[in-house]
Design a protein around this motif. Sequence first.
Motif, mmCIF file in Angstrom:
data_model
loop_
_atom_site.group_PDB
_atom_site.id
_atom_site.type_symbol
_atom_site.label_atom_id
_atom_site.label_comp_id
_atom_site.label_asym_id
_atom_site.label_seq_id
_atom_site.Cartn_x
_atom_site.Cartn_y
_atom_site.Cartn_z
ATOM 1 N N VAL A 148 9.041 9.237 -22.586
ATOM 2 C CA VAL A 148 8.567 8.748 -23.884
ATOM 3 C C VAL A 148 8.065 9.902 -24.737
ATOM 4 C CG1 VAL A 148 6.713 7.436 -25.006
ATOM 5 C CG2 VAL A 148 8.019 6.395 -23.147
ATOM 6 N N MET A 149 7.297 10.782 -24.135
ATOM 7 C CA MET A 149 6.714 11.895 -24.885
ATOM 8 C C MET A 149 7.773 12.885 -25.373
ATOM 9 S SD MET A 149 3.073 12.696 -22.989
ATOM 10 C CE MET A 149 3.717 12.807 -21.327
ATOM 11 N N ALA A 150 8.947 12.860 -24.742
ATOM 12 C CA ALA A 150 10.023 13.770 -25.151
ATOM 13 C C ALA A 150 11.112 13.061 -25.946
ATOM 14 C CB ALA A 150 10.638 14.429 -23.919
ATOM 15 N N SER A 151 10.874 11.805 -26.318
ATOM 16 C CA SER A 151 11.932 10.990 -26.921
ATOM 17 C C SER A 151 12.035 11.104 -28.435
ATOM 18 C CB SER A 151 11.714 9.520 -26.556
ATOM 19 O OG SER A 151 10.495 9.050 -27.129
ATOM 20 N N GLY A 152 11.071 11.747 -29.075
ATOM 21 C CA GLY A 152 11.133 11.865 -30.528
ATOM 22 C C GLY A 152 10.554 10.690 -31.274
ATOM 23 N N LEU A 153 9.836 9.817 -30.588
ATOM 24 C CA LEU A 153 9.167 8.703 -31.261
ATOM 25 C C LEU A 153 8.032 9.242 -32.120
ATOM 26 C CD1 LEU A 153 8.867 6.213 -28.253
ATOM 27 C CD2 LEU A 153 10.402 5.965 -30.208
ATOM 28 N N SER A 154 7.565 8.424 -33.039
ATOM 29 C CA SER A 154 6.434 8.842 -33.854
ATOM 30 C C SER A 154 5.196 8.991 -32.982
ATOM 31 C CB SER A 154 6.159 7.805 -34.949
ATOM 32 O OG SER A 154 5.645 6.610 -34.382
ATOM 33 N N VAL A 155 4.205 9.683 -33.506
ATOM 34 C CA VAL A 155 2.964 9.875 -32.741
ATOM 35 C C VAL A 155 2.335 8.530 -32.388
ATOM 36 C CG1 VAL A 155 0.618 10.792 -32.827
ATOM 37 C CG2 VAL A 155 2.508 12.151 -33.737
ATOM 38 N N ALA A 156 2.286 7.633 -33.362
ATOM 39 C CA ALA A 156 1.669 6.314 -33.132
ATOM 40 C C ALA A 156 2.411 5.538 -32.050
ATOM 41 C CB ALA A 156 1.650 5.518 -34.437
ATOM 42 N N GLU A 157 3.741 5.543 -32.122
ATOM 43 C CA GLU A 157 4.545 4.822 -31.122
ATOM 44 C C GLU A 157 4.378 5.447 -29.739
ATOM 45 O OE1 GLU A 157 8.378 3.062 -33.575
ATOM 46 O OE2 GLU A 157 8.377 5.180 -32.991
ATOM 47 N N THR A 158 4.328 6.757 -29.681
ATOM 48 C CA THR A 158 4.167 7.451 -28.407
ATOM 49 C C THR A 158 2.826 7.114 -27.774
ATOM 50 O OG1 THR A 158 5.574 9.291 -29.128
ATOM 51 C CG2 THR A 158 4.098 9.703 -27.272
ATOM 52 N N VAL A 204 0.836 -1.206 0.000
ATOM 53 C CA VAL A 204 0.000 0.000 0.000
ATOM 54 C C VAL A 204 0.868 1.253 0.000
ATOM 55 C CG1 VAL A 204 -1.628 1.356 1.372
ATOM 56 C CG2 VAL A 204 -1.993 -1.099 1.081
ATOM 57 N N GLU A 205 1.904 1.257 0.836
ATOM 58 C CA GLU A 205 2.778 2.425 0.947
ATOM 59 C C GLU A 205 3.542 2.700 -0.345
ATOM 60 O OE1 GLU A 205 4.514 3.296 5.185
ATOM 61 O OE2 GLU A 205 4.791 1.175 4.738
ATOM 62 N N ASN A 206 3.924 1.640 -1.053
ATOM 63 C CA ASN A 206 4.746 1.806 -2.251
ATOM 64 C C ASN A 206 3.945 2.049 -3.526
ATOM 65 O OD1 ASN A 206 7.111 1.494 -0.809
ATOM 66 N ND2 ASN A 206 7.236 -0.712 -1.177
ATOM 67 N N GLU A 207 2.632 1.924 -3.432
ATOM 68 C CA GLU A 207 1.798 2.068 -4.634
ATOM 69 C C GLU A 207 2.047 3.387 -5.360
ATOM 70 O OE1 GLU A 207 -2.847 2.940 -5.785
ATOM 71 O OE2 GLU A 207 -2.419 1.974 -3.871
ATOM 72 N N LYS A 208 1.945 4.484 -4.641
ATOM 73 C CA LYS A 208 2.077 5.806 -5.263
ATOM 74 C C LYS A 208 3.476 5.992 -5.857
ATOM 75 C CE LYS A 208 1.429 10.744 -4.404
ATOM 76 N NZ LYS A 208 1.060 11.787 -3.399
ATOM 77 N N LYS A 209 4.506 5.549 -5.155
ATOM 78 C CA LYS A 209 5.882 5.711 -5.640
ATOM 79 C C LYS A 209 6.083 4.969 -6.954
ATOM 80 C CE LYS A 209 7.742 5.970 -0.929
ATOM 81 N NZ LYS A 209 8.583 5.277 0.073
ATOM 82 N N GLU A 210 5.541 3.770 -7.044
ATOM 83 C CA GLU A 210 5.742 2.968 -8.248
ATOM 84 C C GLU A 210 4.947 3.525 -9.428
ATOM 85 O OE1 GLU A 210 5.012 -1.087 -7.225
ATOM 86 O OE2 GLU A 210 6.720 -1.189 -5.864
ATOM 87 N N ILE A 211 3.785 4.090 -9.151
ATOM 88 C CA ILE A 211 3.027 4.733 -10.220
ATOM 89 C C ILE A 211 3.757 5.976 -10.706
ATOM 90 C CG2 ILE A 211 0.879 5.958 -10.749
ATOM 91 C CD1 ILE A 211 -0.581 3.974 -8.948
ATOM 92 N N GLU A 212 4.410 6.682 -9.793
ATOM 93 C CA GLU A 212 5.189 7.861 -10.177
ATOM 94 C C GLU A 212 6.369 7.480 -11.079
ATOM 95 O OE1 GLU A 212 6.206 9.593 -6.428
ATOM 96 O OE2 GLU A 212 4.323 10.716 -6.261
ATOM 97 N N VAL A 213 6.971 6.320 -10.832
ATOM 98 C CA VAL A 213 8.053 5.834 -11.701
ATOM 99 C C VAL A 213 7.535 5.612 -13.112
ATOM 100 C CG1 VAL A 213 9.606 3.901 -12.153
ATOM 101 C CG2 VAL A 213 9.417 4.808 -9.835
ATOM 102 N N LEU A 214 6.365 5.001 -13.224
ATOM 103 C CA LEU A 214 5.763 4.772 -14.538
ATOM 104 C C LEU A 214 5.418 6.097 -15.223
ATOM 105 C CD1 LEU A 214 3.389 1.811 -13.600
ATOM 106 C CD2 LEU A 214 5.478 1.665 -14.965
ATOM 107 N N SER A 215 4.961 7.061 -14.433
ATOM 108 C CA SER A 215 4.639 8.386 -14.989
ATOM 109 C C SER A 215 5.898 9.074 -15.502
ATOM 110 C CB SER A 215 3.970 9.258 -13.927
ATOM 111 O OG SER A 215 2.726 8.715 -13.542
ATOM 112 N N ALA A 216 7.022 8.873 -14.806
ATOM 113 C CA ALA A 216 8.288 9.469 -15.244
ATOM 114 C C ALA A 216 8.739 8.863 -16.571
ATOM 115 C CB ALA A 216 9.363 9.260 -14.178
ATOM 116 N N ILE A 217 8.547 7.544 -16.728
ATOM 117 C CA ILE A 217 8.889 6.890 -17.996
ATOM 118 C C ILE A 217 8.004 7.448 -19.105
ATOM 119 C CG2 ILE A 217 8.938 4.703 -19.252
ATOM 120 C CD1 ILE A 217 9.451 3.295 -16.578
ATOM 121 N N GLU A 218 6.727 7.655 -18.799
ATOM 122 C CA GLU A 218 5.802 8.204 -19.783
ATOM 123 C C GLU A 218 6.236 9.602 -20.228
ATOM 124 O OE1 GLU A 218 1.015 9.262 -20.115
ATOM 125 O OE2 GLU A 218 1.753 7.932 -18.537
ATOM 126 N N THR A 219 6.694 10.410 -19.285
ATOM 127 C CA THR A 219 7.176 11.754 -19.617
ATOM 128 C C THR A 219 8.383 11.671 -20.553
ATOM 129 O OG1 THR A 219 6.407 12.649 -17.501
ATOM 130 C CG2 THR A 219 8.100 13.907 -18.675
#
Length: 230
Positions: free
Chosen positions: A171-181, A154-169
């Motif tokens: 991805v959006m700045a990585s220069g991938l195509s729109v479809a891949e993003t 329960v305590e680690n839930e938010k932290k791990e979701i934040e890690v996934l959100s950081a990866i998503e950020t």
Amino acid sequence: MFELFKALIGTNKETKSLLYEANDQFCEMLDMAGELLETSIAHLGDEEDDNELLQQARSIDKESNRMVRRIRKMLVEHLSFSTTDAPPSLVLMSVAKDGERIVDLCRDLLSMYSALPSALTDEMKTALTDTITRIAETRSAFGDNNEEQALVLVENEKKEIEVLSAIETNVMASGLSVAETVVACKALHCLGRIRSHLGNIASTVVFPIHRIDFVKRKFVEQAREEIAKH
């Protein structure tokens, strides 16, 4: 502190078995989700869909839907014998829906594998492996009524979701195509939703029924104090 398994100890053999069976069905649902992800992880980045694997995912999805209906039916039957077990029955009904949604999200992830950009294969494999581990840990914490293990989840839930959100950020700045993003962000969102459902399930082990699904620091601290008293 809400303890599900106290409700599984009764004098009426029939009502006891119904609760046990409902609980076992739910744990099996989590096992199915974890096994599906573990089987499918090797196909991440495949250019073509694996029809056999997709069919397996559809079958597991249909079975999880049937399990939810069976769990509800068993719990209603149980309550006709013992209305005092309403709280654990409500909890099992709640987590059954979480389990069914986890299976749905695992199937959704599998349908995206062939479209995920190869540049993200390693990161996605790590995220998927971590998710498989969390499913197993949540199943163990719930199945064994392990309050300490559940509280960590329960305590680690938010932290791990934040890690996934950081990866998503990234991805959006990585220069991938729109479809891949779009596909990559959707896949990461699915993983985040799975983690949220797992957190909901773990919360039932450590929180009273009116607090499950709501992670507040005050609730966590009170749960920790209760565990320390045992």
